[in-house]
Design a protein around this motif. Structure first.
Motif, PDB file in Angstrom:
ATOM      1  N   GLU A  36       3.823  -4.183   1.681  1.00  0.00           N
ATOM      2  CA  GLU A  36       2.568  -4.917   1.733  1.00  0.00           C
ATOM      3  C   GLU A  36       1.963  -5.161   0.351  1.00  0.00           C
ATOM      4  O   GLU A  36       1.182  -6.090   0.170  1.00  0.00           O
ATOM      5  N   GLU A  37       2.368  -4.355  -0.637  1.00  0.00           N
ATOM      6  CA  GLU A  37       1.817  -4.548  -1.985  1.00  0.00           C
ATOM      7  C   GLU A  37       2.245  -5.875  -2.601  1.00  0.00           C
ATOM      8  O   GLU A  37       1.555  -6.396  -3.488  1.00  0.00           O
ATOM      9  N   VAL A  38       3.379  -6.408  -2.160  1.00  0.00           N
ATOM     10  CA  VAL A  38       3.867  -7.668  -2.736  1.00  0.00           C
ATOM     11  C   VAL A  38       4.120  -8.749  -1.686  1.00  0.00           C
ATOM     12  O   VAL A  38       4.282  -9.919  -2.044  1.00  0.00           O
ATOM     13  N   ALA A  39       4.180  -8.407  -0.427  1.00  0.00           N
ATOM     14  CA  ALA A  39       4.435  -9.411   0.607  1.00  0.00           C
ATOM     15  C   ALA A  39       3.259 -10.375   0.713  1.00  0.00           C
ATOM     16  O   ALA A  39       2.092  -9.956   0.657  1.00  0.00           O
ATOM     17  N   PRO A  40       3.511 -11.682   0.830  1.00  0.00           N
ATOM     18  CA  PRO A  40       2.410 -12.656   0.948  1.00  0.00           C
ATOM     19  C   PRO A  40       1.581 -12.411   2.200  1.00  0.00           C
ATOM     20  O   PRO A  40       2.061 -11.852   3.192  1.00  0.00           O
TER      21      PRO A  40
END
Length: 329
Positions: A36-40
């Motif tokens: 979730e830190e990098v997922a759009p």
């Protein structure tokens, strides 16, 4: 077939080489870009969506500065930079073990410690793949997750630091006027050990690592396996109560606090009782061969301690770089 454990570690996304060491696959690296830190999310800009698609399609694809600088959310950019540094560091080594050893030997990759704690977990998952003793598996958590210590009537209870903080925060949110700092964590003992299999990814059990307790013996066995996996060395690790050795020649602190205390004791410096009580476990490590000549036949003493706040922050890499091994390759 043994029970499975640590399903969220990422171990299942790796493959083994001929030496039984872990090779990070594309799927392994892809999992980091799905976090979730990098997922759009809804509202992500086109540049962020494009970069994410590029890296999901090929987790080892080259990333140029403009791929990042065009992303509107600078927190996302920061997160991507951390993951990409980690990815690039791993790409320089054939296995997770060799990357971990490079980190242990002070390669400075500018990578958050969290990533290496995760790698330690994956390596331990590999080492303990066929292990059937849940207490040994729970003891292994100490090597990659900080633990909160509770001393009670001769017991040395350790519980996962992050879990305790989370439960304490939830408790205070639900009962802000009456909640205290006490958090209840289920104790894993011999008679309840089988509960671990379905709870291993929750990190919500505690164990007693006092002298003679089964979990302390489990920790000793984990240390033996950890060393054997990395080094050409077969060792025996035995829990002990105190160091009584006029020929004390070598010691290793398994964390920063234990290192400082053992150093002071070795030099003959005074260590007051409150500080001495921070030492939770002592071990004697022996081997029949493999040490440098001057340590042949002599034991290495190990110590594990809590810090002033009552937290154990173990550094298992200390065992890999500080043993007096004649051939550290």
């Amino acid at each position: 077939m043994s029970n499975d454990f640590w399903l969220t570690s990422g171990w299942h996304l790796t493959t083994r080489d001929d030496h039984g060491h872990m090779m990070p696959s594309a799927d392994f690296m892809r999992a980091y870009f799905m976090r979730e830190e990098v997922a759009p999310e809804e509202g992500s800009c086109d540049a962020e969506i494009a970069l994410h698609k590029k890296l999901v399609d090929d987790p080892f694809a080259a990333v140029v500065p403009t791929d990042l600088f065009e992303i509107a959310d600078k927190d996302v950019v920061h997160n991507y930079q951390a993951v990409l540094r980690f990815r690039n560091f791993l790409a320089d080594y054939p296995t997770l073990e060799s990357a971990y050893m490079a980190m242990a030997r002070n390669a400075q990759p500018n990578i958050p410690p969290l990533f290496f704690e995760q790698i330690a977990q994956i390596i331990l998952r590999n080492i303990l793949d066929c292990e059937t003793d849940p207490l040994q598996l729970r003891a292994a958590e100490i090597l990659f997750r900080n633990q909160v210590v509770t001393l009670d009537d001769g017991r040395i209870m350790v519980a996962d630091h992050a879990t305790v903080q989370l439960q304490s925060g939830m408790q205070k949110a639900l009962e802000p006027t009456s909640a205290n700092d006490e958090v209840q964590i289920d104790i894993l003992a011999t008679e309840t050990a089988d509960e671990y299999w379905e709870r291993s990814d929750l990190f919500n059990t505690s164990i007693d690592i006092a002298y003679t307790q089964p979990a302390l013996d489990g920790l000793a066995r984990v240390l033996e396996k950890w060393i054997a996996h990395f080094l050409p060395l077969a060792v025996r690790v035995s829990p002990m109560v105190k160091i009584e050795d006029e020929a004390w020649s070598w010691h290793i602190g398994l964390d920063a606090e234990a290192t400082k205390i053992l150093n002071d004791l070795y030099r003959g410096d005074e260590v007051d009782e409150p500080r001495l009580r921070r030492i939770l476990c002592l071990f004697k490590l022996e081997t029949d061969n493999g040490f440098v000549a001057e340590m042949a036949g002599k034991p290495v003493y190990l110590g594990l301690a809590m810090d002033e706040a009552g937290v154990v922050r173990m550094k298992p890499q200390n065992l890999l770089v500080n043993l007096p091994v004649s051939d550290p390759s």
